[in-house]
Design a protein around this motif. Structure first.
Motif, PDB file in Angstrom:
ATOM      1  N   GLU A 170     -12.932  29.855   5.323  1.00  0.00           N
ATOM      2  CA  GLU A 170     -13.918  28.916   5.849  1.00  0.00           C
ATOM      3  C   GLU A 170     -15.274  29.606   5.824  1.00  0.00           C
ATOM      4  O   GLU A 170     -15.386  30.782   6.186  1.00  0.00           O
ATOM      5  N   ILE A 171     -16.292  28.890   5.379  1.00  0.00           N
ATOM      6  CA  ILE A 171     -17.648  29.418   5.503  1.00  0.00           C
ATOM      7  C   ILE A 171     -18.481  28.414   6.289  1.00  0.00           C
ATOM      8  O   ILE A 171     -18.123  27.234   6.406  1.00  0.00           O
ATOM      9  N   GLY A 172     -19.585  28.898   6.858  1.00  0.00           N
ATOM     10  CA  GLY A 172     -20.450  28.032   7.650  1.00  0.00           C
ATOM     11  C   GLY A 172     -21.624  28.812   8.191  1.00  0.00           C
ATOM     12  O   GLY A 172     -21.863  29.960   7.802  1.00  0.00           O
ATOM     13  N   ASP A 190      -8.294  34.184   6.805  1.00  0.00           N
ATOM     14  CA  ASP A 190      -7.018  34.367   7.492  1.00  0.00           C
ATOM     15  C   ASP A 190      -5.961  34.680   6.434  1.00  0.00           C
ATOM     16  O   ASP A 190      -5.650  33.843   5.590  1.00  0.00           O
ATOM     17  N   SER A 191      -5.424  35.896   6.480  1.00  0.00           N
ATOM     18  CA  SER A 191      -4.459  36.309   5.452  1.00  0.00           C
ATOM     19  C   SER A 191      -3.181  35.478   5.508  1.00  0.00           C
ATOM     20  O   SER A 191      -2.434  35.410   4.522  1.00  0.00           O
ATOM     21  N   GLN A 236      -7.155  29.429   2.289  1.00  0.00           N
ATOM     22  CA  GLN A 236      -7.623  28.106   1.906  1.00  0.00           C
ATOM     23  C   GLN A 236      -7.729  28.009   0.383  1.00  0.00           C
ATOM     24  O   GLN A 236      -7.590  29.001  -0.330  1.00  0.00           O
ATOM     25  N   SER A 237      -8.003  26.819  -0.102  1.00  0.00           N
ATOM     26  CA  SER A 237      -8.260  26.622  -1.529  1.00  0.00           C
ATOM     27  C   SER A 237      -9.608  25.916  -1.646  1.00  0.00           C
ATOM     28  O   SER A 237      -9.711  24.695  -1.501  1.00  0.00           O
ATOM     29  N   ARG A 238     -10.661  26.714  -1.824  1.00  0.00           N
ATOM     30  CA  ARG A 238     -12.034  26.195  -1.825  1.00  0.00           C
ATOM     31  C   ARG A 238     -12.746  26.590  -3.113  1.00  0.00           C
ATOM     32  O   ARG A 238     -12.329  27.507  -3.820  1.00  0.00           O
ATOM     33  N   ASN A 239     -13.847  25.923  -3.368  1.00  0.00           N
ATOM     34  CA  ASN A 239     -14.631  26.248  -4.553  1.00  0.00           C
ATOM     35  C   ASN A 239     -16.047  26.613  -4.144  1.00  0.00           C
ATOM     36  O   ASN A 239     -17.023  26.032  -4.606  1.00  0.00           O
ATOM     37  N   TRP A 240     -16.121  27.564  -3.203  1.00  0.00           N
ATOM     38  CA  TRP A 240     -17.448  27.979  -2.772  1.00  0.00           C
ATOM     39  C   TRP A 240     -17.546  29.495  -2.706  1.00  0.00           C
ATOM     40  O   TRP A 240     -16.546  30.207  -2.704  1.00  0.00           O
TER      41      TRP A 240
END
Length: 400
Positions: A41-43, A364-365, A369-373
């Motif tokens: 997660e990014i933010g 979190d190991s 997640q599966s993100r494209n950022w």
């Protein structure tokens, strides 16, 4: 589950024209961050409470879960904890930088501040210079204490908290209007220039092309701090890895373990690998739950106004800290959550701190997640994730 915060001090920035309007974070070659961000997660998180100054003191208190509005009593008292000064309730602690002022025939008030860190002077040289200052200026009211590099301490017996300007906020400016209103403090600063300007160490530094450490500069006054126990507050046993007295002092006040790493000095050439390995060891061999890895270099390069060196500091953080910690914990099959963020921005364009929200990445190991950022300021903002109260982000880290 183990928990890690990797904090790149001052790492966040503004878009820079010569980088194609990218920031140092987005421009830097950071393969490990790029890999992890796509599983994270990014933010954005706001680490500086509204109305408070954007210092590493308030910001790091926030990241560690201490609301600065409740716990902040000044920067220097936290550094006093690290140095080992047993402050009385009536003492005032004041940060005492050794700085570089312009050397000319103009009066002290008309000089300009060139470098807040005197070319990141070594602690060994600073100790000799501070001893010369102590010999002339210390008395029953004012006591000087050695810190690290350019960062030292003044204790003012029965003093008062006075408004003082951080030297990194006025780089390149004439100092007159920023000098202390308190005459005793101003007088000591003026006298320190006379003591230091022709000191043999400074003559040798100039021959080497280094900035002379030719004056002391007071700022960051405050009263004796009182932090609650980190372990009692979070139910996590925590350790601190940092080269600077501010972070070490916060750890002392919070009852955390301070880990000394040989060669960790707060500069661009600090012992990154040593910090990373110490973090892995304290989590896997000493039964600690949480480690806070603080790296000063991006902030120092921001103050220096060096785009190239700030990028290098971020790349070092990626390959020589984050990669080592993550790959070692993975190899040992340790479940962990890692939070990467700055404490505040130190934009190259202003060479000092700002209060803008900073980008965070939470990995979190056990739940990739599966993100494209990628991790940077722009994409963190575009994520729509925003934590308004910085002191709650550690609860977010510990929430699983």
């Amino acid at each position: 589950m183990k928990y890690v915060i990797v904090l790149g001090d001052g790492m966040s920035d503004e878009p820079i024209k010569e980088l194609g309007n990218q920031t140092p974070i987005s421009f830097a070659n950071t393969p490990k961050l790029d890999e992890l961000s796509k599983k994270s997660e990014i933010g954005l998180v706001s680490t500086i409470p509204q109305g408070m100054k954007p210092g590493s003191d308030t910001a790091n208190l926030s990241v560690l879960g201490y609301d600065p509005k409740s716990y902040y009593t000044g920067r220097s008292p936290l550094e006093a904890l690290s140095i080992g000064v047993d402050m009385k309730d009536t003492d005032i602690a004041i940060r005492c930088n050794i700085v570089t002022l312009s050397e000319d025939d103009r009066p002290y008030e008309e000089k300009s501040i060139i470098d807040h860190s005197a070319s990141e002077i070594s602690t060994e040289e600073a100790a000799v210079l501070l001893e010369a200052v102590k010999k002339e200026l210390s008395n029953e009211i004012f006591s000087y204490y050695l810190g690290i590099s350019y960062r030292h301490l003044l204790i003012w017996d029965k003093g008062q908290v006075v408004e003082l300007t951080p030297p990194h906020d006025i780089l390149g400016k004439v100092i007159g209007q920023y000098l202390p209103q308190e005459e005793l403090l101003k007088e000591m600063m003026i006298k320190s220039y006379d003591i230091l300007v022709n000191h043999p160490i400074n003559l040798a530094r100039k021959e080497k092309g280094l900035h002379p450490a030719n004056s002391i500069w007071f700022w960051g006054a405050g009263t004796k701090p009182a932090l609650s126990s980190f372990e009692e507050k979070t139910h996590k046993k925590g350790a601190m890895i940092s080269a600077v007295d501010l972070l070490k002092g916060i750890a002392v006040g919070a009852g955390m373990l301070n880990i000394e790493v040989e060669g960790a000095d707060g500069t661009l050439e600090t012992n990154y690998e040593g910090k990373a390995k110490a973090a892995v060891e304290v989590l896997t061999k000493q039964d600690y739950d949480f480690v806070y890895i603080h790296v000063e270099a991006p902030d120092e390069m921001g103050h220096q106004g060096s785009v190239e060196k700030k990028i290098k500091a971020i790349e070092y953080l990626d390959q020589r800290v984050i990669k080592i910690v993550a790959e070692n914990l993975d190899a040992l099959k340790v479940d962990y959550r890692m939070l990467v963020l700055p404490d505040h921005p130190t934009p190259i364009c202003v060479r000092t701190h700002t209060s803008d929200p900073v980008p965070y990445m939470l990995y979190d190991s056990t739940n990739p997640q599966s993100r494209n950022w990628n991790y940077n300021e722009k994409e963190a903002k575009e994520s729509g994730n925003y934590i308004a109260q910085g002191h709650t982000i550690i609860d977010y880290l510990f929430s699983k």
